[in-house]
Design an enzyme around this catalytic site. Structure first.
Site, PDB file in Angstrom:
ATOM      1  N   GLY A  72     -36.311  27.194  28.430  1.00 12.59           N
ATOM      2  CA  GLY A  72     -35.054  26.360  27.714  1.00 12.59           C
ATOM      3  C   GLY A  72     -35.054  24.899  28.075  1.00 12.59           C
ATOM      4  O   GLY A  72     -36.209  24.226  28.019  1.00 12.59           O
ATOM      5  N   SER A 101     -42.241  28.893  29.646  1.00 14.56           N
ATOM      6  CA  SER A 101     -41.792  27.449  29.744  1.00 14.56           C
ATOM      7  C   SER A 101     -41.190  26.877  31.012  1.00 14.56           C
ATOM      8  O   SER A 101     -41.956  27.205  31.974  1.00 14.56           O
ATOM      9  CB  SER A 101     -41.071  27.365  28.320  1.00 14.56           C
ATOM     10  OG  SER A 101     -40.959  26.094  28.268  1.00 14.56           O
ATOM     11  N   MET A 102     -40.055  26.640  30.693  1.00 13.15           N
ATOM     12  CA  MET A 102     -39.391  26.021  32.180  1.00 13.15           C
ATOM     13  C   MET A 102     -39.337  27.102  33.116  1.00 13.15           C
ATOM     14  O   MET A 102     -39.234  26.648  34.335  1.00 13.15           O
ATOM     15  CB  MET A 102     -38.099  25.444  31.650  1.00 13.15           C
ATOM     16  CG  MET A 102     -37.063  24.809  32.786  1.00 13.15           C
ATOM     17  SD  MET A 102     -38.101  23.795  33.890  1.00 13.15           S
ATOM     18  CE  MET A 102     -38.521  22.295  32.797  1.00 13.15           C
ATOM     19  N   HIS A 126     -46.543  25.909  29.223  1.00 10.74           N
ATOM     20  CA  HIS A 126     -46.853  24.780  28.095  1.00 10.74           C
ATOM     21  C   HIS A 126     -46.157  23.506  28.212  1.00 10.74           C
ATOM     22  O   HIS A 126     -45.366  23.254  29.296  1.00 10.74           O
ATOM     23  CB  HIS A 126     -46.676  25.264  26.669  1.00 10.74           C
ATOM     24  CG  HIS A 126     -45.225  25.584  26.406  1.00 10.74           C
ATOM     25  ND1 HIS A 126     -44.943  26.130  25.351  1.00 10.74           N
ATOM     26  CD2 HIS A 126     -44.133  25.329  27.208  1.00 10.74           C
ATOM     27  CE1 HIS A 126     -43.453  25.919  25.262  1.00 10.74           C
ATOM     28  NE2 HIS A 126     -42.858  25.600  26.306  1.00 10.74           N
ATOM     29  N   ASP A 176     -49.811  26.978  24.595  1.00 12.45           N
ATOM     30  CA  ASP A 176     -49.253  28.234  25.227  1.00 12.45           C
ATOM     31  C   ASP A 176     -50.476  29.049  26.091  1.00 12.45           C
ATOM     32  O   ASP A 176     -51.244  29.453  25.296  1.00 12.45           O
ATOM     33  CB  ASP A 176     -48.556  29.105  24.366  1.00 12.45           C
ATOM     34  CG  ASP A 176     -47.144  28.381  23.707  1.00 12.45           C
ATOM     35  OD1 ASP A 176     -47.103  27.272  24.075  1.00 12.45           O
ATOM     36  OD2 ASP A 176     -46.876  29.080  22.717  1.00 12.45           O
TER      37      ASP A 176
END
Length: 199
Positions: A72, A101-102, A126, A176
């Protein structure tokens, strides 16, 4: 039909009968926190508040952050990461589904030696794509400059906490990169896979 948030019985210290309380409220009392959605300012502020409150209650007992999140907002995620480092209670992180991700940075941000992934968990890292709401951004150059600064900061966090060289983190974050729990352990994002505990 949605289940909603279940209620569970809880006996308060000075009461004779149990009261029915929200399941998550009860789990928070056991220092178990859950990130089970996309990271935004609302969930970040809630979890930051809980981490600070529970750490003030007892800084000698660990907090457990269970993560099943697609990632997010970068700034909201970094606020959580910084809070995890700030509170005196140690924060154990547990990936129970996906930490993408985060969310992978938050998984990485747990107390070193206390970062766990369940055996079927997945981790994805990523580079950040955007930080600000596109409708509010006036100058793309300023946004790109800010993203670059934050990107370098994130790379440095991965380098410090995984022991991997800068060049490898930078190359891996260009795309990714999905990892199994075992691959995340080999990479240095988690310290233990749940299967290891029971073998």
């Amino acid at each position: 039909m949605p289940v909603g948030v279940p209620k569970v019985p809880y006996l308060m210290p000075e009461e004779d009968e149990a009261s029915w309380v929200d399941l998550y409220h009860r789990l928070y009392e056991e220092r178990l926190l859950f990130l089970g959605q996309e990271i935004n300012s609302e969930i970040s502020n809630q979890l930051n508040g809980l981490m600070v409150f529970l750490s003030l209650q007892d800084k000698t007992k660990d907090l457990y952050l269970f993560i099943n999140s697609p990632g997010g907002e970068l700034i909201s995620g970094m606020a959580m990461f910084d809070t995890m480092q700030f509170v005196e209670a140690e924060v154990q992180t547990v990936c129970v589904g996906i930490a993408a991700s985060m969310a992978s940075l938050l998984l990485l941000g747990g107390e070193i030696t206390k970062r766990l992934a369940f055996s079927h968990a997945r981790v994805m890292m990523h580079e950040p794509a955007s930080v600000f709401d596109e409708d509010k951004t006036g100058e793309c150059v300023l946004e790109a400059d800010e993203i670059l600064k934050m990107y370098i900061g994130i790379i440095n966090v991965y380098v410090q906490r995984t022991g991997k060289p800068v060049w490898q983190i930078a190359i891996d974050m260009k795309r990714d990169i999905f990892m199994s729990a075992e691959e995340a352990q080999a990479y240095g994002i988690v310290d233990t896979v749940a299967d290891d505990i029971f073998s």
